[in-house]
Scaffold this active site. Structure first.
Site, PDB file in Angstrom:
ATOM      1  N   GLU A 246       0.833  -1.211   0.000  1.00  0.00           N
ATOM      2  CA  GLU A 246       0.000   0.000   0.000  1.00  0.00           C
ATOM      3  C   GLU A 246       0.871   1.267   0.000  1.00  0.00           C
ATOM      4  O   GLU A 246       1.925   1.306   0.622  1.00  0.00           O
ATOM      5  CB  GLU A 246      -0.886  -0.009   1.247  1.00  0.00           C
ATOM      6  CG  GLU A 246      -1.790   1.216   1.391  1.00  0.00           C
ATOM      7  CD  GLU A 246      -2.524   1.251   2.727  1.00  0.00           C
ATOM      8  OE1 GLU A 246      -3.520   1.977   2.805  1.00  0.00           O
ATOM      9  OE2 GLU A 246      -2.101   0.566   3.679  1.00  0.00           O
TER      10      GLU A 246
ATOM     11  N   LYS B 253      -9.577   3.160  -1.932  1.00  0.00           N
ATOM     12  CA  LYS B 253      -9.826   2.654  -0.590  1.00  0.00           C
ATOM     13  C   LYS B 253     -11.095   3.268   0.005  1.00  0.00           C
ATOM     14  O   LYS B 253     -11.229   4.481   0.116  1.00  0.00           O
ATOM     15  CB  LYS B 253      -8.618   2.972   0.295  1.00  0.00           C
ATOM     16  CG  LYS B 253      -8.656   2.364   1.685  1.00  0.00           C
ATOM     17  CD  LYS B 253      -7.360   2.710   2.412  1.00  0.00           C
ATOM     18  CE  LYS B 253      -7.300   2.114   3.796  1.00  0.00           C
ATOM     19  NZ  LYS B 253      -6.030   2.489   4.487  1.00  0.00           N
TER      20      LYS B 253
ATOM     21  N   CYS C 181      -5.686  -2.749   3.043  1.00  0.00           N
ATOM     22  CA  CYS C 181      -5.337  -2.580   4.451  1.00  0.00           C
ATOM     23  C   CYS C 181      -6.567  -2.565   5.373  1.00  0.00           C
ATOM     24  O   CYS C 181      -7.153  -3.615   5.635  1.00  0.00           O
ATOM     25  CB  CYS C 181      -4.494  -1.310   4.612  1.00  0.00           C
ATOM     26  SG  CYS C 181      -3.504  -1.261   6.147  1.00  0.00           S
TER      27      CYS C 181
END
Length: 258
Positions: A40, A109, A144
């Site tokens: 990431e 995200k 994540c």
């Protein structure tokens, strides 16, 4: 299918240096590797307050670089995620580049980390992660903190994803959660969970490494620990199909109740 993960020490706030590191890593990969996986925010790390200056404007630098590398090496790239700027907005954007050099999937995200005040610096994605195909295998990507929200992984599994990639900069202080959540997502969705984390520091934050792969029965296929390095694994999709036939969980879903 053979996959290589780069457990990388991302240099905070140094996109050009990180691109050089990644380029060197790509060039060292064996010809047998089918897919290369990055972590990431590998261009900037978590220098959130500096992202207006550091983020890649509409991917104009990084995306052509990745396309050229993928085509030259004849490898698919799960390009982790980057700080991506569009107008006044900055996104934590995942990229998938196929070996023909085409960007076939992006995902911003959706879940921003409140403990890091990500919402002060980043814009949350407005579209869910979607399934894409590499070598005719259905796959998906989450990023994540998304791992803590099982609905997102389940939505990919319901689109017949066989593999879910998780690029991350997950903290060392919560690495037990990382491993437990990844294993749970693998078992409950009968997918390969392929998790590529960072190591090292960004200011006061220490990242926890432990890049790993769980099989669709929750077995640990292989993992790294706390040093920068490469993890290489083979995926067996015939074995995955046998697991799904032995415990056909998707046939037992009660969509009338939940």
């Amino acid at each position: 299918m053979k996959i290589a993960l780069y457990q990388m020490h991302v240099i905070p706030g140094k996109p050009e240096e990180n691109m050089r590191k990644i380029s060197q890593w790509f060039d060292q990969l064996s010809e047998e590797i089918d897919i290369a996986v990055l972590p990431e925010m590998w261009n900037t790390s978590y220098r959130l307050s500096d992202l207006n200056q550091l983020a890649d404007e509409e991917g104009n630098v990084i995306i052509p670089f990745l396309k050229k590398k993928a085509k030259a090496l004849n490898k698919h790239i799960i390009a982790g995620s980057i700080a991506y700027k569009k107008g006044d907005e900055i996104y934590n954007r995942a990229l998938v580049i196929n070996k023909e050099g085409n960007c076939i999937n992006t995902y911003d995200k959706a879940h921003l980390v409140p403990m890091l005040n990500e919402h002060h610096f980043l814009t949350s994605g407005e579209k869910k992660s979607t399934v894409y195909q590499l070598d005719e295998i259905e796959m998906g990507t989450i990023i994540c903190y998304d791992l803590r929200f099982p609905e997102l992984s389940r939505s990919l599994a319901l689109e017949d994803a066989k593999v879910i990639f998780v690029p991350a900069q997950w903290p060392k202080s919560r690495i037990d959660h990382w491993k437990a959540l990844l294993r749970a997502r693998a078992i409950e969705n009968q997918v390969y969970m392929i998790a590529c984390n960072s190591v090292g520091y960004c200011d006061e934050s220490e990242f926890g490494g432990n890049s790993l792969v769980y099989g669709p029965d929750g077995s640990l296929i292989d993992n790294l620990y706390y040093d920068e390095g490469t993890l290489i694994v083979d995926l067996d999709f015939d074995a995955q199909e046998q697991i799904r036939e032995a415990i056909p969980i998707f046939n037992s879903l009660r969509t009338d109740l939940y």
